[in-house]
Design a protein around this motif. Structure first.
Motif, PDB file in Angstrom:
ATOM      1  N   GLU A   1       0.836  -1.220  -0.143  1.00  0.00           N
ATOM      2  CA  GLU A   1      -0.143   0.097   0.137  1.00  0.00           C
ATOM      3  C   GLU A   1       0.797   1.152  -0.002  1.00  0.00           C
ATOM      4  N   LYS A   2       2.002   1.138   0.900  1.00  0.00           N
ATOM      5  CA  LYS A   2       2.870   2.355   0.886  1.00  0.00           C
ATOM      6  C   LYS A   2       3.477   2.569  -0.169  1.00  0.00           C
ATOM      7  N   THR A   3       4.034   1.641  -1.019  1.00  0.00           N
ATOM      8  CA  THR A   3       4.668   1.588  -2.186  1.00  0.00           C
ATOM      9  C   THR A   3       3.913   2.257  -3.347  1.00  0.00           C
ATOM     10  N   SER A   4       2.539   1.644  -3.191  1.00  0.00           N
ATOM     11  CA  SER A   4       1.539   1.920  -4.514  1.00  0.00           C
ATOM     12  C   SER A   4       1.161   3.413  -4.199  1.00  0.00           C
ATOM     13  N   ALA A   5       1.307   4.377  -2.907  1.00  0.00           N
ATOM     14  CA  ALA A   5       1.100   5.475  -2.897  1.00  0.00           C
ATOM     15  C   ALA A   5       2.278   6.311  -3.122  1.00  0.00           C
ATOM     16  N   GLN A   6       3.490   5.989  -2.978  1.00  0.00           N
ATOM     17  CA  GLN A   6       4.853   6.501  -3.318  1.00  0.00           C
ATOM     18  C   GLN A   6       4.831   6.577  -4.530  1.00  0.00           C
ATOM     19  N   GLU A   7       5.000   5.379  -5.497  1.00  0.00           N
ATOM     20  CA  GLU A   7       5.305   5.333  -6.690  1.00  0.00           C
ATOM     21  C   GLU A   7       4.104   5.362  -7.715  1.00  0.00           C
ATOM     22  N   ASP A   8       2.755   5.628  -7.113  1.00  0.00           N
ATOM     23  CA  ASP A   8       1.648   5.544  -8.075  1.00  0.00           C
ATOM     24  C   ASP A   8       1.610   4.347  -8.897  1.00  0.00           C
ATOM     25  N   GLN A   9       1.692   3.172  -8.075  1.00  0.00           N
ATOM     26  CA  GLN A   9       1.920   2.060  -8.896  1.00  0.00           C
ATOM     27  C   GLN A   9       0.769   0.989  -8.130  1.00  0.00           C
ATOM     28  N   SER A  10       0.249   0.265  -9.366  1.00  0.00           N
ATOM     29  CA  SER A  10      -0.793  -0.755  -8.895  1.00  0.00           C
ATOM     30  C   SER A  10      -0.074  -1.848  -8.477  1.00  0.00           C
ATOM     31  N   GLN A  11      -0.369  -2.744  -7.562  1.00  0.00           N
ATOM     32  CA  GLN A  11       0.171  -3.788  -6.985  1.00  0.00           C
ATOM     33  C   GLN A  11      -0.716  -4.955  -7.249  1.00  0.00           C
ATOM     34  N   LEU A  12      -0.314  -5.910  -7.801  1.00  0.00           N
ATOM     35  CA  LEU A  12      -1.054  -7.193  -8.237  1.00  0.00           C
ATOM     36  C   LEU A  12      -0.275  -8.385  -7.591  1.00  0.00           C
ATOM     37  N   PHE A  13      -1.423  -9.329  -7.152  1.00  0.00           N
ATOM     38  CA  PHE A  13      -1.022 -10.432  -6.452  1.00  0.00           C
ATOM     39  C   PHE A  13      -1.992 -11.594  -6.431  1.00  0.00           C
ATOM     40  N   ILE A  14      -1.539 -12.661  -6.267  1.00  0.00           N
ATOM     41  CA  ILE A  14      -2.462 -13.778  -6.329  1.00  0.00           C
ATOM     42  C   ILE A  14      -2.494 -14.664  -4.893  1.00  0.00           C
ATOM     43  N   GLU A  15      -3.408 -15.710  -4.939  1.00  0.00           N
ATOM     44  CA  GLU A  15      -3.452 -16.636  -3.563  1.00  0.00           C
ATOM     45  C   GLU A  15      -3.993 -17.892  -4.078  1.00  0.00           C
ATOM     46  N   THR A  16      -3.746 -18.864  -3.181  1.00  0.00           N
ATOM     47  CA  THR A  16      -4.263 -20.080  -3.588  1.00  0.00           C
ATOM     48  C   THR A  16      -5.744 -20.088  -3.465  1.00  0.00           C
ATOM     49  N   PRO A  17      -6.521 -20.501  -4.460  1.00  0.00           N
ATOM     50  CA  PRO A  17      -7.831 -20.237  -4.547  1.00  0.00           C
ATOM     51  C   PRO A  17      -8.844 -20.611  -3.264  1.00  0.00           C
ATOM     52  N   TYR A  18      -8.334 -21.616  -2.750  1.00  0.00           N
ATOM     53  CA  TYR A  18      -9.155 -21.899  -1.585  1.00  0.00           C
ATOM     54  C   TYR A  18      -8.949 -20.972  -0.264  1.00  0.00           C
ATOM     55  N   ARG A  19      -7.901 -20.115  -0.575  1.00  0.00           N
ATOM     56  CA  ARG A  19      -7.735 -18.887   0.488  1.00  0.00           C
ATOM     57  C   ARG A  19      -7.870 -17.677   0.107  1.00  0.00           C
ATOM     58  N   ASN A  20      -8.855 -17.578  -1.073  1.00  0.00           N
ATOM     59  CA  ASN A  20      -9.139 -16.461  -1.386  1.00  0.00           C
ATOM     60  C   ASN A  20      -9.921 -15.447  -0.643  1.00  0.00           C
ATOM     61  N   ASN A  21     -10.858 -16.086   0.162  1.00  0.00           N
ATOM     62  CA  ASN A  21     -11.727 -15.202   0.934  1.00  0.00           C
ATOM     63  C   ASN A  21     -10.839 -14.628   2.184  1.00  0.00           C
ATOM     64  N   GLN A  22     -10.013 -15.421   2.661  1.00  0.00           N
ATOM     65  CA  GLN A  22      -9.170 -14.929   3.796  1.00  0.00           C
ATOM     66  C   GLN A  22      -8.483 -13.818   3.269  1.00  0.00           C
ATOM     67  N   MET A  23      -7.644 -13.958   1.988  1.00  0.00           N
ATOM     68  CA  MET A  23      -6.959 -12.816   1.405  1.00  0.00           C
ATOM     69  C   MET A  23      -7.844 -11.506   1.296  1.00  0.00           C
ATOM     70  N   LEU A  24      -9.089 -11.511   0.808  1.00  0.00           N
ATOM     71  CA  LEU A  24      -9.926 -10.379   0.882  1.00  0.00           C
ATOM     72  C   LEU A  24     -10.138  -9.641   2.053  1.00  0.00           C
ATOM     73  N   GLU A  25     -10.430 -10.775   3.040  1.00  0.00           N
ATOM     74  CA  GLU A  25     -10.503 -10.426   4.390  1.00  0.00           C
ATOM     75  C   GLU A  25      -9.330  -9.554   4.815  1.00  0.00           C
ATOM     76  N   SER A  26      -8.269  -9.933   4.561  1.00  0.00           N
ATOM     77  CA  SER A  26      -6.995  -9.398   5.180  1.00  0.00           C
ATOM     78  C   SER A  26      -6.704  -8.254   4.563  1.00  0.00           C
ATOM     79  N   LEU A  27      -7.233  -7.941   3.419  1.00  0.00           N
ATOM     80  CA  LEU A  27      -6.956  -6.643   2.601  1.00  0.00           C
ATOM     81  C   LEU A  27      -7.874  -5.588   3.315  1.00  0.00           C
ATOM     82  N   ILE A  28      -9.087  -5.979   3.592  1.00  0.00           N
ATOM     83  CA  ILE A  28      -9.976  -5.075   4.085  1.00  0.00           C
ATOM     84  C   ILE A  28      -9.691  -4.745   5.368  1.00  0.00           C
TER      85      ILE A  28
END
Length: 237
Positions: free
Chosen positions: A162-189
């Motif tokens: 998040e800090k890098t995105s703000a400083q560099e105006d850079q979109s940050q992409l990543f992936i997760e093992t599909p069965y942990r996707n809901n936990q990933m979204l929760e972590s982001l929120i």
């Protein structure tokens, strides 16, 4: 006079059960019909894909080598021997484009080292399709692969991105093992600031495709089940 070398073709695969010719150009079909030597992530899925694209292709004539995270780098050069003997070789990933977040990149590196022509073919990349649909900065973005599984390490990484995105105006992409996707979204929120934007791009090119961009404050109110569905996550501050 030495024998001309064959080419290394990077052959895109579908991102799911979409009929291949709905998302792949005819040049991919032509390449598959002409190539008998392949380097693939998993032989069973590659043979199924080839049969779908070219039903008349003789399966017994196909010669396949598997490359995955368990493959020793010492075994890779021999996979390109057919090229050195004048035969074209195709590289097929389990999904999407070979060489992008994919072990096929190691094959491409060695091909260049040996003077073998590398030919990338057009096809779906979940990373680029998600970026296209996100509305985020397509001039400056970074793919980060998988984030840490440990909760504390993941929290730290999310805040760092998040800090890098703000400083560099850079979109940050990543992936997760599909069965942990809901936990990933929760972590982001739970760990991003309320006005940081999240894009979730799920089941890209499939009939169940789901792509949504919204700030964290709105994602807290959205109900979506991402379990066991291939997804790309993007954040932009």
């Amino acid at each position: 006079m030495s024998q001309p070398k064959g080419n290394l073709y990077l052959i895109p695969c579908t991102l799911g059960d979409t009929p291949p010719l709905e998302v792949l150009p005819l040049l991919v079909k032509k390449a598959i019909e002409e190539i008998d030597y392949y380097i693939v992530e998993h032989e069973k899925s590659a043979r199924r894909f080839i049969k779908t694209v070219s039903p008349r292709k003789s399966q017994p004539d196909l010669k396949m080598e598997e490359i995955n995270k368990f493959t020793s780098t010492e075994d890779i050069p021999a996979m390109l021997d057919p090229c050195l003997n004048g035969h074209d070789v195709g590289v097929i990933s389990d999904a999407g484009c070979p060489g992008i977040a994919d072990p096929g990149a190691a094959v491409v590196e060695i091909a260049h080292r040996n003077g073998i022509k590398v030919v990338p073919l057009v096809g779906p990349s979940s990373i680029l399709l998600a970026m296209m649909a996100s509305g985020f900065n397509g001039q400056n973005f970074a793919f980060n692969g998988y984030l840490p599984i440990d909760k504390a390490e993941r929290k730290s990484k999310i805040k760092q991105l998040e800090k890098t995105s703000a400083q560099e105006d850079q979109s940050q992409l990543f992936i997760e093992t599909p069965y942990r996707n809901n936990q990933m979204l929760e972590s982001l929120i739970n760990n991003l600031q309320g006005d940081t934007k999240i894009c979730v791009a799920c089941d890209i090119t499939l009939s169940t495709e789901y792509i949504k961009t919204a700030p964290v404050s709105l994602w807290k109110k959205i109900k979506v089940d991402l379990n066991k569905r291939p997804a790309i996550f993007i954040i932009q501050r």
